[in-house]
Motif scaffolding. Structure first.
Motif, PDB file in Angstrom:
ATOM      1  N   LEU A  26       0.822  -1.203   0.000  1.00 26.38           N
ATOM      2  CA  LEU A  26       0.000   0.000   0.000  1.00 26.38           C
ATOM      3  C   LEU A  26       0.862   1.262   0.000  1.00 26.38           C
ATOM      4  O   LEU A  26       0.522   2.259  -0.656  1.00 26.38           O
ATOM      5  CB  LEU A  26      -0.956  -0.012   1.188  1.00 26.38           C
ATOM      6  N   ALA A  27       1.995   1.210   0.716  1.00 27.21           N
ATOM      7  CA  ALA A  27       2.908   2.361   0.745  1.00 27.21           C
ATOM      8  C   ALA A  27       3.517   2.579  -0.645  1.00 27.21           C
ATOM      9  O   ALA A  27       3.642   3.731  -1.109  1.00 27.21           O
ATOM     10  CB  ALA A  27       3.996   2.156   1.792  1.00 27.21           C
ATOM     11  N   GLU A  82       2.190   1.691  -3.536  1.00 26.99           N
ATOM     12  CA  GLU A  82       1.122   2.177  -4.420  1.00 26.99           C
ATOM     13  C   GLU A  82       0.825   3.654  -4.159  1.00 26.99           C
ATOM     14  O   GLU A  82       0.587   4.413  -5.092  1.00 26.99           O
ATOM     15  CB  GLU A  82      -0.136   1.341  -4.242  1.00 26.99           C
ATOM     16  N   ALA A  83       0.841   4.043  -2.884  1.00 31.71           N
ATOM     17  CA  ALA A  83       0.582   5.454  -2.554  1.00 31.71           C
ATOM     18  C   ALA A  83       1.711   6.336  -3.064  1.00 31.71           C
ATOM     19  O   ALA A  83       1.480   7.433  -3.549  1.00 31.71           O
ATOM     20  CB  ALA A  83       0.404   5.614  -1.036  1.00 31.71           C
ATOM     21  N   ALA A  84       2.946   5.856  -2.978  1.00 29.73           N
ATOM     22  CA  ALA A  84       4.100   6.631  -3.460  1.00 29.73           C
ATOM     23  C   ALA A  84       4.084   6.702  -4.973  1.00 29.73           C
ATOM     24  O   ALA A  84       4.498   7.722  -5.554  1.00 29.73           O
ATOM     25  CB  ALA A  84       5.401   5.999  -2.955  1.00 29.73           C
ATOM     26  N   ASP A  86       1.401   6.761  -6.918  1.00 27.00           N
ATOM     27  CA  ASP A  86       0.291   7.624  -7.360  1.00 27.00           C
ATOM     28  C   ASP A  86       0.626   9.105  -7.253  1.00 27.00           C
ATOM     29  O   ASP A  86       0.058   9.910  -7.960  1.00 27.00           O
ATOM     30  CB  ASP A  86      -0.974   7.335  -6.538  1.00 27.00           C
ATOM     31  N   SER A  87       1.525   9.467  -6.364  1.00 27.67           N
ATOM     32  CA  SER A  87       1.841  10.880  -6.130  1.00 27.67           C
ATOM     33  C   SER A  87       2.723  11.466  -7.187  1.00 27.67           C
ATOM     34  O   SER A  87       3.400  10.945  -7.948  1.00 27.67           O
ATOM     35  CB  SER A  87       2.546  11.070  -4.791  1.00 27.67           C
TER      36      SER A  87
END
Length: 86
Positions: free
Chosen positions: A78-79, A81-83, A85-86
């Motif tokens: 999840l980390a 994927e979040a990184a 997307d930014s």
């Protein structure tokens, strides 16, 4: 051919099964090991209970370790994927 109940005309295999009563003749005199005493049976049941508890404890530890690893990997994914997307 041997006729047994509803098995008329059916050929039975050779060996122990060719006679219907061949496997039903076991008597206590023919046993290779003597029957266990009450104390031996109780001790065996206690040992089996302890072994089962030990196996359950080992399984619970393995399940807990698996779950912790799963949660760690999920958090890492999840980390990432979040990184991404930014």
């Amino acid at each position: 051919m041997i006729a047994l109940g509803g098995l008329r005309g059916t050929r039975l295999p050779e060996g122990n099964f060719w006679r219907a009563d061949a496997l039903m003749r076991m008597t206590y005199e023919n046993r290779t090991t003597p029957p266990r005493s009450r104390e031996e049976r109780a001790a065996l049941m206690e040992k089996r209970r302890e072994d089962a508890e030990k196996a359950l404890d080992e399984r619970k530890k393995a399940d807990d370790a698996f779950r912790a690893n799963y949660e760690r990997l999920k958090a890492e994914r999840l980390a990432r994927e979040a990184a991404g997307d930014s």
